[in-house]
Design an enzyme around this catalytic site. Sequence first.
Site, PDB file in Angstrom:
ATOM      1  N   CYS A   1      -9.754   2.281  10.265  1.00 57.95           N
ATOM      2  CA  CYS A   1      -9.352   2.190   8.888  1.00 57.95           C
ATOM      3  C   CYS A   1      -8.268   0.962   8.682  1.00 57.95           C
ATOM      4  CB  CYS A   1      -8.525   3.277   8.377  1.00 57.95           C
ATOM      5  SG  CYS A   1      -7.727   3.350   6.808  1.00 57.95           S
TER       6      CYS A   1
ATOM      7  N   ASP B   1       7.400   7.071   3.703  1.00 61.83           N
ATOM      8  CA  ASP B   1       7.755   6.056   4.426  1.00 61.83           C
ATOM      9  C   ASP B   1       7.248   4.922   3.471  1.00 61.83           C
ATOM     10  OD1 ASP B   1       8.401   7.151   6.984  1.00 61.83           O
ATOM     11  OD2 ASP B   1       6.323   7.131   7.440  1.00 61.83           O
TER      12      ASP B   1
ATOM     13  N   GLY C   1       0.931  -1.101  -0.019  1.00 66.55           N
ATOM     14  CA  GLY C   1       0.037   0.085   0.051  1.00 66.55           C
ATOM     15  C   GLY C   1       0.803   1.342  -0.062  1.00 66.55           C
TER      16      GLY C   1
ATOM     17  N   CYS D   1      -7.062  11.382   8.071  1.00 68.42           N
ATOM     18  CA  CYS D   1      -6.677  11.688   6.526  1.00 68.42           C
ATOM     19  C   CYS D   1      -7.801  12.510   5.890  1.00 68.42           C
ATOM     20  CB  CYS D   1      -6.316  10.319   6.271  1.00 68.42           C
ATOM     21  SG  CYS D   1      -7.978   9.212   6.358  1.00 68.42           S
TER      22      CYS D   1
ATOM     23  N   GLY E   1       3.888   0.947   5.052  1.00 65.33           N
ATOM     24  CA  GLY E   1       5.012   1.878   5.704  1.00 65.33           C
ATOM     25  C   GLY E   1       4.733   2.008   7.265  1.00 65.33           C
TER      26      GLY E   1
ATOM     27  N   GLY F   1       3.590   9.179   0.378  1.00 67.09           N
ATOM     28  CA  GLY F   1       4.599   9.550   1.217  1.00 67.09           C
ATOM     29  C   GLY F   1       6.008   8.884   1.314  1.00 67.09           C
TER      30      GLY F   1
END
Length: 371
Positions: free
Chosen positions: A104, A19, A13, A200, A128, A17
Amino acid sequence: MNKLPHETRVVIGMSGGVDSSVAALLLKEQGYDVIGIFMKNWDDTDENGVCTATEDYNDVIEVCNQIGIPYYAVNFEKQYWDKVFTYFLDEYRAGRTPNPDVMCNKEIKFKAFLEHAIALGADYVATGHYARVAYMDGEYKMLRGVDDNKDQTYFLNQLSQEQLSKTMFPLGELKKPQIREMAKEAGLATAAKKDSTGICFIGERNFKDFLSNYLPAQPGVMQTLSGEVKGKHDGLMYYTIGQRHGLGIGGNGDPWFAVGKNLKENILYVDQGFHNELLYGDEVIATNVGWVSNEAKEKEFKCTAKFRYRQEDNKVTVQIVDENTVRILCDEPIRAITPGQAVVFYDGDECLGGATIDEVYRSGKKLDYLG
């Protein structure tokens, strides 16, 4: 028989970003068959018509091209609305303070995404997150990431044996500065990208403005427990236990804090002092319990617990009430335990699982005005 890395498909996933970019890079360098997936969970076009998800996906595309892995975008907006956002609104409607990240991870990243990845022939999914998975004593254990400041097991507390058996956390042994350095050395497009913060689907928007689009605000009275009116509040859903900012109470003396809510009468209770005893609880009832291990738990055991992210570990005794409920007895009173938030249990570095804070007590008395 264990597959070799090049025979092992890992679907990662990717958020756009740094990470998840470095996590993908590490998997590729380790020889895995890696596919990058961008999850679109929310239609986040802002008032200027700019969709930040499009910008993030463009970063994913650039990084995947740099690394040399295929990539796709998957739309989970419906699942996210049904499983995460509806829960988020329901909790605020009930005067509680929810944690959408926990939901989530449970329902989207390690359920809907995992199912999608398996359909793509994945042996594992990866993210990440700063956490570790270890196989010991015949089962999977979830361990804190070595970067204490970034450890995210708090948000992953609801993951099951089945989910962990299919999960890789490539960043678990690393610290954030190392990850930035790796991204820089590899020339990744996201190397200098700022970390995202907050919820988010709210992003950079004003929380009150966002929430009022979905839940009508009901302004009411702000008062002390003894009935002294100190002002008006904008709506109970905008305040959380222990909150100081945004109360608008002037005057001299110690600062004022939100110490409780009365949903029936729409009252926000306030009092002075960071260490006000009204903010401290020593016993908690928590529900929606999820344990990482499938092994039966003892009826009562000692461990440590976090009642919010990045909180110090607190020594507690956990009593199993039933398969969905636990009672938590705190060795020392803890400040601002907030209904709706997650309580997460640890044994050293091992995350045992977690639950949702439901009721808070002090010295055997239920804090009715909390929640």
